[in-house]
Design a protein around this motif. Structure first.
Motif, PDB file in Angstrom:
ATOM      1  N   GLY A 112       0.738  -1.384   0.069  1.00  0.00           N
ATOM      2  CA  GLY A 112      -0.128   0.138   0.100  1.00  0.00           C
ATOM      3  C   GLY A 112       0.692   1.248   0.006  1.00  0.00           C
ATOM      4  O   GLY A 112       0.282   2.329  -0.377  1.00  0.00           O
ATOM      5  N   THR A 116      -0.051   5.338  -1.328  1.00  0.00           N
ATOM      6  CA  THR A 116      -0.343   6.527  -0.707  1.00  0.00           C
ATOM      7  C   THR A 116       0.538   7.528  -0.978  1.00  0.00           C
ATOM      8  O   THR A 116       0.201   8.862  -0.697  1.00  0.00           O
ATOM      9  CB  THR A 116       0.239   6.198   1.165  1.00  0.00           C
ATOM     10  N   ARG A 156      -8.308   4.420  -4.524  1.00  0.00           N
ATOM     11  CA  ARG A 156      -8.819   4.152  -3.158  1.00  0.00           C
ATOM     12  C   ARG A 156      -8.129   5.239  -2.254  1.00  0.00           C
ATOM     13  O   ARG A 156      -8.174   5.352  -1.221  1.00  0.00           O
ATOM     14  CB  ARG A 156      -8.406   2.667  -2.582  1.00  0.00           C
ATOM     15  N   THR A 159      -3.402   4.237   1.083  1.00  0.00           N
ATOM     16  CA  THR A 159      -3.575   2.940   1.786  1.00  0.00           C
ATOM     17  C   THR A 159      -2.835   2.911   3.147  1.00  0.00           C
ATOM     18  O   THR A 159      -1.599   2.520   3.476  1.00  0.00           O
ATOM     19  CB  THR A 159      -3.102   1.794   1.173  1.00  0.00           C
ATOM     20  N   ASP A 160      -3.524   3.727   4.077  1.00  0.00           N
ATOM     21  CA  ASP A 160      -2.859   3.662   5.718  1.00  0.00           C
ATOM     22  C   ASP A 160      -3.358   2.808   6.449  1.00  0.00           C
ATOM     23  O   ASP A 160      -4.198   1.802   5.910  1.00  0.00           O
ATOM     24  CB  ASP A 160      -3.274   5.097   6.271  1.00  0.00           C
ATOM     25  N   SER A 162      -5.617   2.477   8.682  1.00  0.00           N
ATOM     26  CA  SER A 162      -7.079   2.270   8.802  1.00  0.00           C
ATOM     27  C   SER A 162      -7.625   1.790   7.633  1.00  0.00           C
ATOM     28  O   SER A 162      -8.538   0.686   7.667  1.00  0.00           O
ATOM     29  CB  SER A 162      -7.406   3.473   9.336  1.00  0.00           C
ATOM     30  N   ARG A 163      -7.218   1.848   6.371  1.00  0.00           N
ATOM     31  CA  ARG A 163      -7.581   1.458   5.306  1.00  0.00           C
ATOM     32  C   ARG A 163      -7.322  -0.099   4.806  1.00  0.00           C
ATOM     33  O   ARG A 163      -7.891  -0.848   4.449  1.00  0.00           O
ATOM     34  CB  ARG A 163      -6.974   2.441   4.159  1.00  0.00           C
ATOM     35  N   GLU A 166      -9.648  -2.012   7.022  1.00  0.00           N
ATOM     36  CA  GLU A 166     -10.726  -1.800   6.239  1.00  0.00           C
ATOM     37  C   GLU A 166     -10.833  -2.979   5.041  1.00  0.00           C
ATOM     38  O   GLU A 166     -11.782  -3.700   5.131  1.00  0.00           O
ATOM     39  CB  GLU A 166     -11.214  -0.668   5.727  1.00  0.00           C
ATOM     40  N   ILE A 167      -9.843  -3.100   4.448  1.00  0.00           N
ATOM     41  CA  ILE A 167      -9.660  -4.084   3.338  1.00  0.00           C
ATOM     42  C   ILE A 167      -9.466  -5.482   3.822  1.00  0.00           C
ATOM     43  O   ILE A 167     -10.318  -6.148   3.410  1.00  0.00           O
ATOM     44  CB  ILE A 167      -8.388  -3.805   2.252  1.00  0.00           C
ATOM     45  N   GLU A 170     -13.019  -6.516   4.740  1.00  0.00           N
ATOM     46  CA  GLU A 170     -13.589  -6.508   3.293  1.00  0.00           C
ATOM     47  C   GLU A 170     -13.534  -7.779   2.849  1.00  0.00           C
ATOM     48  O   GLU A 170     -14.632  -8.467   2.344  1.00  0.00           O
ATOM     49  CB  GLU A 170     -13.225  -5.307   2.377  1.00  0.00           C
ATOM     50  N   CYS A 200      -4.863  -3.489  -1.523  1.00  0.00           N
ATOM     51  CA  CYS A 200      -4.032  -2.234  -0.841  1.00  0.00           C
ATOM     52  C   CYS A 200      -3.068  -1.714  -1.988  1.00  0.00           C
ATOM     53  O   CYS A 200      -2.956  -0.455  -1.583  1.00  0.00           O
ATOM     54  CB  CYS A 200      -3.040  -2.954   0.357  1.00  0.00           C
ATOM     55  N   GLU A 234     -16.171  -3.386  -6.139  1.00  0.00           N
ATOM     56  CA  GLU A 234     -14.867  -2.363  -6.460  1.00  0.00           C
ATOM     57  C   GLU A 234     -14.597  -2.150  -7.850  1.00  0.00           C
ATOM     58  O   GLU A 234     -13.611  -1.529  -8.286  1.00  0.00           O
ATOM     59  CB  GLU A 234     -13.593  -3.175  -5.812  1.00  0.00           C
TER      60      GLU A 234
END
Lengths: 291, 276
Positions: A112, A116, A156, A159-160, A162-163, A166-167, A170, A200, A234
């Motif tokens: 990720g 970012t 997206r 991609t930190d 928290s993301r 989340e993924i 998901e 990510c 997605e």
């Protein structure tokens, strides 16, 4: 079924391996296209060139000749790093696709990280494409234009951690698994984690290389459901390589049948499974019925 | 009857062996570092009245031909021998690992050139090359270390290269490439940690051989220059009067043997532990 826009394509792809004893041609004049949001299945027996095709698409191997197109622009001969901005490979051996010494969180952060760096969104890419197209018509170096146009999608928006969490949720996994090493996960969990890694990295195309062959039937079904959900939610496009015709038939919109490096038949899943035109496809279907 | 042990039991035993060897090695290294604090006498002070004194309470290992305390010289010599050995192995390990990783990962001309250089180095017996190079460079510890280091890195380079070759096409490396990780980062983050254990184990087992090499060159007069204390040169100096004062040869020789055994034992234990 996906949209009409072709996101990925290959024209007259050829690949040859030379060994001391013989010459192997895993890809012979292969043409294919993948529409946005579509799942294209590639089936064939072992050694038919399915995995080589994926590796060539991901730029992990270079084609001897032919063209690769991404959003209509050529990216033949690019680096894996460049291809990885758009597509990620999900490997057959999920365990081997993660560094055994790294925790999952570190592998996902690594994927990720590049996502970012940019701040642009999908619109920005469209703008870059338009701008590159304008420059191209002015006769500037087309490769530079392509590179500018094919900047990372950033769909997206970064991609930190928290993301990443989340993924991971998901894909149906608990975030606790992020602090484990690959061998501390089950095969199915590890495969889902590799799908999470691809997301990510901001991939809009997933190259799935026999991803369910090492999984039990229940886990296979979960992974297939996940892919269907990702396609819906997605809008990812998927190239799904497998030798399991039944699975490919239930998951994919279109199917491409390969034999000895040649595409022997291509069509919608219904057509391939219902009215095959090629003998080899018929043979594959018969073997499926026998099983 | 031989007792059958489970892998867990074997691992436990090996862990104990490793810990014991590591402790012994640590004691040796600490002794070398703080040698002057432990030395009961001045290792360089000569005395005509104390020439070739047999081991006694004041001089535990006796004195040499110039009346110098052998025990103090063995302690101070440990610093020279062990630090030179560890430094040489560490530098060779570093150079060899980097060269091997670069060659193994990138391949091509870089790999060809590096490996042919290594082949040339390996074509001659290490000690013969070392004697020739040390002879050209003249006496001194630095010369001896360069002489041994010229060929030593090749072993690490070959090992690192072969391990890099075996993992460079692993899916996790390919996944990293697709994720845009740079080659330098791949080498540092993914390849080095995964090849470090076998190369480090090899480095541990090389300590004994290197120590013999340094002591050997000093023994031949191509290493440490007198009066600096070093086990090889101490043995060389004292061998002329071995029948009159055997302790002057015996104790530096025992120190050399003990240190080599400890480091070899540590290397073997680590290797066995890894293989289990």
């Amino acid at each position: 079924m996906g949209s009409e826009e072709i996101i990925l394509g290959g024209i007259q792809l050829n690949k040859t391996y030379k060994t001391k004893e013989r010459i192997v041609r895993p890809l012979q004049n292969i043409d294919f296209c993948l529409h946005e949001g579509e799942i294209l299945g590639i089936v064939g027996e072992s050694g038919s060139g399915k995995s080589t095709l994926l590796r060539v698409i991901a730029c992990l191997e270079k084609a001897d000749s032919g063209k690769l197109l991404l959003h209509g622009r050529e990216y033949t001969g690019s680096s894996p790093s460049f291809a990885g901005r758009y597509m990620q490979m999900i490997f057959q051996d999920a365990y081997a696709s993660f560094d055994p010494r790294m925790k999952m969180i570190d592998s996902l952060r690594e994927a990720g990280r590049r996502n970012t760096r940019g701040a642009a969104g999908k619109n920005c890419d469209a703008a870059a494409l338009r701008e590159a197209g304008r420059r191209n018509t002015r006769g500037e170096n087309s490769k530079d234009c392509d590179a500018a146009a094919l900047r990372k999608p950033h769909r997206r928006g970064g991609t930190d951690d928290s993301r990443i969490t989340e993924i991971v949720r998901e894909v149906g996994l608990s975030e606790d698994l992020l602090w484990r090493r690959p061998r501390e996960l089950s095969g199915g969990q590890c495969q889902r984690m590799s799908i999470a890694r691809a997301l990510c990295g901001g991939a809009e195309i997933l190259l799935c290389d026999e991803i369910t062959s090492a999984l039990d039937v229940t886990t296979q079904a979960q992974v297939v459901q996940l892919l269907q959900r990702l396609r819906r939610k997605e809008k990812v496009s998927i190239l799904f390589v497998s030798h399991d015709l039944a699975l490919v038939g239930s998951l994919c919109d279109r199917i491409m049948v390969m034999k000895d490096g040649v595409c022997v038949e291509e069509g919608s899943s219904g057509k391939i499974l219902g009215q095959p035109e090629n003998e080899y496809t018929e043979l594959l279907l018969k073997s499926l019925i026998l099983l | 009857m031989k007792k059958i042990r489970s892998p867990r039991q074997k691992k436990k035993i090996l862990k104990i062996r490793m810990a014991a060897a590591a402790l012994a090695a640590m004691i040796l290294v600490l002794t070398a570092v703080f040698a002057e604090a432990f030395a009961p006498n001045d290792p360089y002070k000569t005395s005509a009245a104390l020439i070739r004194t047999a081991p006694c309470r004041e001089f535990l290992f006796g004195t040499d031909n110039l009346g110098r305390c052998v025990f103090s010289r063995v302690l101070v010599g440990a610093r020279t021998t062990i630090s030179a050995t560890v430094f040489l192995v560490a530098v060779s390990f570093l150079i060899g690992t980097i060269v091997g990783m670069l060659g193994g990962y990138f391949g091509g001309i870089l790999d060809e050139v590096m490996m042919r250089i290594a082949d040339v180095m390996l074509a001659f017996p290490q000690m013969v090359v070392a004697i020739a190079v040390a002879g050209i460079l003249g006496g001194g510890l630095a010369g001896a270390m360069i002489a041994l280091g010229i060929t030593m890195w090749t072993g690490f380079a070959r090992l690192a290269r072969s391990h890099t070759l075996s993992i460079r096409n692993e899916p996790y490396i390919e996944a990293a490439r697709l994720c845009g990780v740079s080659p330098v980062e791949i080498l540092g983050r993914h390849i080095l940690p995964n090849i470090l254990a076998p190369v480090l184990t090899s480095a541990l087992t090389q300590i004994g051989t290197t120590m013999i090499g340094i002591s050997g060159l000093s023994f031949l007069g191509l290493g440490v220059v007198p009066p600096q204390a070093e086990w090889g040169s101490m043995i060389s100096e004292a061998r002329a009067y071995i029948q009159i004062a055997p302790w002057a040869v015996l104790f530096p020789a025992l120190a050399t043997i003990l240190t080599i055994v400890v480091f070899n034992y540590l290397g073997d234990a680590v290797m066995e532990y890894r293989e289990l």
